[in-house]
Scaffold this active site. Structure first.
Site, mmCIF file in Angstrom:
data_model
loop_
_atom_site.group_PDB
_atom_site.id
_atom_site.type_symbol
_atom_site.label_atom_id
_atom_site.label_comp_id
_atom_site.label_asym_id
_atom_site.label_seq_id
_atom_site.Cartn_x
_atom_site.Cartn_y
_atom_site.Cartn_z
ATOM 1 N N LYS A 100 17.522 -5.098 10.502
ATOM 2 C CA LYS A 100 17.400 -5.276 9.058
ATOM 3 C C LYS A 100 18.723 -5.802 8.460
ATOM 4 C CE LYS A 100 13.912 -1.577 8.634
ATOM 5 N NZ LYS A 100 13.508 -0.372 7.851
ATOM 6 N N TYR A 160 4.691 -5.779 5.802
ATOM 7 C CA TYR A 160 4.664 -4.423 5.263
ATOM 8 C C TYR A 160 3.383 -4.116 4.487
ATOM 9 C CZ TYR A 160 9.526 -3.422 6.617
ATOM 10 O OH TYR A 160 10.680 -3.165 7.326
ATOM 11 N N PHE A 169 8.404 3.033 -2.644
ATOM 12 C CA PHE A 169 9.522 2.315 -2.035
ATOM 13 C C PHE A 169 9.142 0.904 -1.602
ATOM 14 C CE2 PHE A 169 7.512 4.773 1.404
ATOM 15 C CZ PHE A 169 7.310 3.802 2.381
ATOM 16 N N ARG A 198 10.756 3.190 19.587
ATOM 17 C CA ARG A 198 10.710 4.141 18.466
ATOM 18 C C ARG A 198 11.613 5.349 18.763
ATOM 19 N NH1 ARG A 198 8.032 2.986 13.601
ATOM 20 N NH2 ARG A 198 7.287 5.134 13.502
ATOM 21 N N THR A 236 12.859 7.978 10.729
ATOM 22 C CA THR A 236 13.011 7.047 9.608
ATOM 23 C C THR A 236 14.207 7.400 8.735
ATOM 24 O OG1 THR A 236 10.603 6.778 9.596
ATOM 25 C CG2 THR A 236 11.789 6.050 7.629
ATOM 26 N N ARG A 286 19.455 5.010 14.545
ATOM 27 C CA ARG A 286 19.565 5.452 13.151
ATOM 28 C C ARG A 286 20.462 6.683 13.020
ATOM 29 N NH1 ARG A 286 13.078 4.672 12.080
ATOM 30 N NH2 ARG A 286 13.122 2.519 11.319
ATOM 31 N N ASN A 324 18.010 1.742 7.271
ATOM 32 C CA ASN A 324 18.066 2.410 8.578
ATOM 33 C C ASN A 324 18.143 1.458 9.765
ATOM 34 O OD1 ASN A 324 15.475 1.472 8.393
ATOM 35 N ND2 ASN A 324 14.490 3.492 8.330
ATOM 36 N N HIS A 331 13.677 -1.926 12.503
ATOM 37 C CA HIS A 331 12.225 -1.708 12.464
ATOM 38 C C HIS A 331 11.718 -1.780 13.895
ATOM 39 C CE1 HIS A 331 7.934 -2.278 11.653
ATOM 40 N NE2 HIS A 331 7.984 -3.209 12.585
ATOM 41 N N GLU A 341 2.432 -7.983 14.167
ATOM 42 C CA GLU A 341 3.793 -8.279 13.704
ATOM 43 C C GLU A 341 4.447 -9.392 14.523
ATOM 44 O OE1 GLU A 341 5.678 -4.439 13.865
ATOM 45 O OE2 GLU A 341 4.488 -3.653 12.194
HETATM 46 P P1 IDP Z 1 9.507 3.414 10.147
HETATM 47 O O1 IDP Z 1 10.420 2.224 9.882
HETATM 48 O O2 IDP Z 1 10.271 4.554 10.734
HETATM 49 O O3 IDP Z 1 8.271 3.035 10.920
HETATM 50 P P2 IDP Z 1 7.806 3.493 7.773
HETATM 51 O O4 IDP Z 1 7.155 4.731 7.263
HETATM 52 O O5 IDP Z 1 6.957 2.478 8.439
HETATM 53 O O6 IDP Z 1 9.034 3.938 8.708
HETATM 54 O O7 IDP Z 1 8.532 2.841 6.513
HETATM 55 C C1 IDP Z 1 9.031 1.510 6.564
HETATM 56 C C2 IDP Z 1 10.433 1.496 5.991
HETATM 57 O O8 IDP Z 1 10.368 1.829 4.595
HETATM 58 C C3 IDP Z 1 11.386 2.521 6.589
HETATM 59 O O9 IDP Z 1 12.003 2.091 7.794
HETATM 60 C C4 IDP Z 1 12.378 2.697 5.478
HETATM 61 O O10 IDP Z 1 13.295 1.609 5.423
HETATM 62 C C5 IDP Z 1 11.483 2.637 4.250
HETATM 63 N N1 IDP Z 1 10.984 3.962 3.841
HETATM 64 C C6 IDP Z 1 10.014 4.701 4.446
HETATM 65 N N2 IDP Z 1 9.761 5.856 3.800
HETATM 66 C C7 IDP Z 1 10.598 5.855 2.739
HETATM 67 C C8 IDP Z 1 10.823 6.790 1.666
HETATM 68 O O11 IDP Z 1 10.192 7.860 1.570
HETATM 69 N N3 IDP Z 1 11.777 6.462 0.755
HETATM 70 C C9 IDP Z 1 12.487 5.301 0.814
HETATM 71 N N4 IDP Z 1 12.307 4.391 1.800
HETATM 72 C C10 IDP Z 1 11.376 4.664 2.747
HETATM 73 MG MG MG Z 2 6.778 1.672 10.328
#
Ligand code: IDP
Ligand code: MG
Length: 139
Positions: free
Chosen positions: A11, A51, A59, A87, A93, A104, A118, A121, A132
């Site tokens: 990212k 997304y 968010f 993962r 996350t 992370r 973070n 992805h 994707e």
């Molecule tokens: P992941 O990247 O661990 O799969 P996802 O739930 O798919 O997590 O969310 C995509 C991205 O959105 C996350 O990597 C993070 O950057 C952001 N994100 C996810 N949940 C939150 C939240 O509750 N608050 C703010 N940002 C979030």
């Molecule tokens: Mg995800």
């Protein structure tokens, strides 16, 4: 699947902090292959596809804006169980609670922003990976 593939993104925070090499190194050190790699400035339509599962969440708009804020690196990595394995390398996350030893957990922290920054992805299922990879590597 022996030759399973996953879509990994470094990212904008990872690119701007000079962590592309560190992320690739962790993928390779784990033993996965790098099948394809490109740096790009993602536009809104590409990120809206990527997304789509998050449309409507608080968010979502900050996430799209953040992902457009600078260059990203898209990577296809492969190997047996690479989706689950990356993962695991990435960690939770939320970087505050991501385990030390993960990307992370080691390299990110809470910045107080609307979207969690973070570093990476990683696809979360074979269906997501196929979808994707097609978005970032349409050829
Ligand atoms: P992941 O990247 O661990 O799969 P996802 O739930 O798919 O997590 O969310 C995509 C991205 O959105 C996350 O990597 C993070 O950057 C952001 N994100 C996810 N949940 C939150 C939240 O509750 N608050 C703010 N940002 C979030
Ligand atoms: Mg995800």
């Amino acid at each position: 699947m022996q030759n399973e593939q996953t879509l990994i993104l470094v990212k904008p925070d990872g690119v701007s902090r000079g962590l592309v090499g560190e992320v690739i190194s962790r993928i390779e050190s784990k033993g996965y292959a790098i099948d394809a790699l490109r740096m790009l400035n993602a536009d809104r339509s590409l990120l809206e596809q990527h997304y789509e599962e998050h449309v409507g969440k608080v968010f979502y708009e900050p996430l799209v804006e953040f992902m457009m804020s600078g260059p990203i690196v898209a990577i296809v990595a492969s190997g047996n169980r690479v989706i689950e394995g990356f993962r695991s390398l990435a960690g939770a996350t939320d970087p505050t609670v991501a385990a030390p030893g993960t990307i992370r957990g080691d390299l990110a922290r809470d910045q107080g922003t609307k979207v969690v920054q973070n570093i990476v992805h990683g696809s979360d299922s074979p269906e997501s990976a196929a979808r994707e990879i097609q978005i970032f590597f349409p050829q």
